[in-house]
Design a protein around this motif. Structure first.
Motif, mmCIF file in Angstrom:
data_model
loop_
_atom_site.group_PDB
_atom_site.id
_atom_site.type_symbol
_atom_site.label_atom_id
_atom_site.label_comp_id
_atom_site.label_asym_id
_atom_site.label_seq_id
_atom_site.Cartn_x
_atom_site.Cartn_y
_atom_site.Cartn_z
ATOM 1 N N ASP A 1 -13.235 -1.357 1.954
ATOM 2 C CA ASP A 1 -12.160 -1.008 1.047
ATOM 3 C C ASP A 1 -10.907 -0.661 2.325
ATOM 4 O O ASP A 1 -9.688 -0.718 2.284
ATOM 5 C CB ASP A 1 -12.032 0.245 0.490
ATOM 6 N N GLN B 1 -9.536 -3.796 3.989
ATOM 7 C CA GLN B 1 -8.625 -4.416 3.002
ATOM 8 C C GLN B 1 -7.322 -3.711 3.041
ATOM 9 O O GLN B 1 -6.163 -4.226 3.052
ATOM 10 C CB GLN B 1 -9.306 -4.530 1.482
ATOM 11 N N LEU B 2 -7.268 -2.380 3.016
ATOM 12 C CA LEU B 2 -5.941 -1.307 3.195
ATOM 13 C C LEU B 2 -5.343 -1.769 4.502
ATOM 14 O O LEU B 2 -4.122 -1.855 4.476
ATOM 15 C CB LEU B 2 -6.352 0.148 3.036
ATOM 16 N N MET C 1 -5.367 -4.658 6.277
ATOM 17 C CA MET C 1 -5.071 -5.892 6.141
ATOM 18 C C MET C 1 -3.591 -5.840 5.353
ATOM 19 O O MET C 1 -2.448 -6.471 5.725
ATOM 20 C CB MET C 1 -5.813 -6.824 5.564
ATOM 21 N N GLN C 2 -3.518 -5.071 4.017
ATOM 22 C CA GLN C 2 -2.311 -4.842 3.226
ATOM 23 C C GLN C 2 -1.347 -4.038 4.104
ATOM 24 O O GLN C 2 -0.171 -4.440 3.896
ATOM 25 C CB GLN C 2 -2.853 -4.172 2.131
ATOM 26 N N ARG C 3 -1.746 -3.162 5.003
ATOM 27 C CA ARG C 3 -0.776 -2.481 5.841
ATOM 28 C C ARG C 3 0.049 -3.581 6.859
ATOM 29 O O ARG C 3 1.268 -3.471 6.962
ATOM 30 C CB ARG C 3 -1.426 -1.395 6.496
ATOM 31 N N LEU D 1 0.195 -6.693 6.499
ATOM 32 C CA LEU D 1 0.893 -7.702 5.827
ATOM 33 C C LEU D 1 2.447 -6.999 5.475
ATOM 34 O O LEU D 1 3.504 -7.634 5.915
ATOM 35 C CB LEU D 1 0.213 -8.071 4.603
ATOM 36 N N ILE D 2 2.218 -5.673 5.111
ATOM 37 C CA ILE D 2 3.443 -5.234 4.843
ATOM 38 C C ILE D 2 4.269 -4.937 5.920
ATOM 39 O O ILE D 2 5.556 -5.258 6.117
ATOM 40 C CB ILE D 2 3.324 -3.982 4.253
ATOM 41 N N GLN E 1 6.014 -8.415 6.952
ATOM 42 C CA GLN E 1 7.005 -8.479 6.150
ATOM 43 C C GLN E 1 8.354 -7.746 6.483
ATOM 44 O O GLN E 1 9.417 -8.275 6.451
ATOM 45 C CB GLN E 1 6.647 -8.176 4.460
#
Length: 134
Positions: free
Chosen positions: A44, A47-48, A50-52, A54-55, A58
């Motif tokens: 988890d 995954q967080l 990786m999301q961070r 990615l954001i 962006q």
């Protein structure tokens, strides 16, 4: 033996004296559950992260895009303003009121228009997901 299994055996050995003999199966079951939950928590967290990432990427790309938009917009305005002043200067040198008036009109048009409004409209169009025709 894998490092995780060795650590588990070491942990069990360390705490074996604290566990009542009748509860050893429950203890092992609990240890297994803790290991499973730890692994899930690590997934988890990954995954967080990786999301961070990615954001953040962006955000970096949006910043770079808007930086370029504003730099180009204001560079074009600066060039147009300089051109208007050049026309005014030539008109003053030649004592040509028409050139001075033309330069002043061009300058007034540039100054009265706001590139920020165009940028806001562009941002809204980009965020809407609609196709933009150039």
């Amino acid at each position: 033996m894998s490092k995780t299994a060795a650590q588990l055996v070491q942990m069990v050995s360390k705490h074996a004296g604290k566990v009542p003999t009748g509860d050893i199966l429950q203890f092992m079951h609990d240890v297994q559950n803790v290991c499973r939950e730890t692994a899930q928590t690590q997934r988890d967290v990954a995954q967080l992260q990786m999301q961070r990432d990615l954001i953040l990427e962006q955000m970096r790309l949006k910043y770079a895009f808007w930086h370029e938009v504003f730099m180009e917009t204001f560079a074009e305005r600066r060039q147009a303003i300089e051109k208007s002043f050049q026309v005014i200067d030539v008109g003053l040198e030649k004592n040509d009121n028409n050139l001075v008036e033309q330069g002043m009109r061009g300058l007034a048009t540039i100054v009265s228009s706001s590139p920020i409004n165009s940028a806001i409209a562009l941002a809204n169009a980009l965020e809407s997901g609609k196709t933009i025709e150039i």
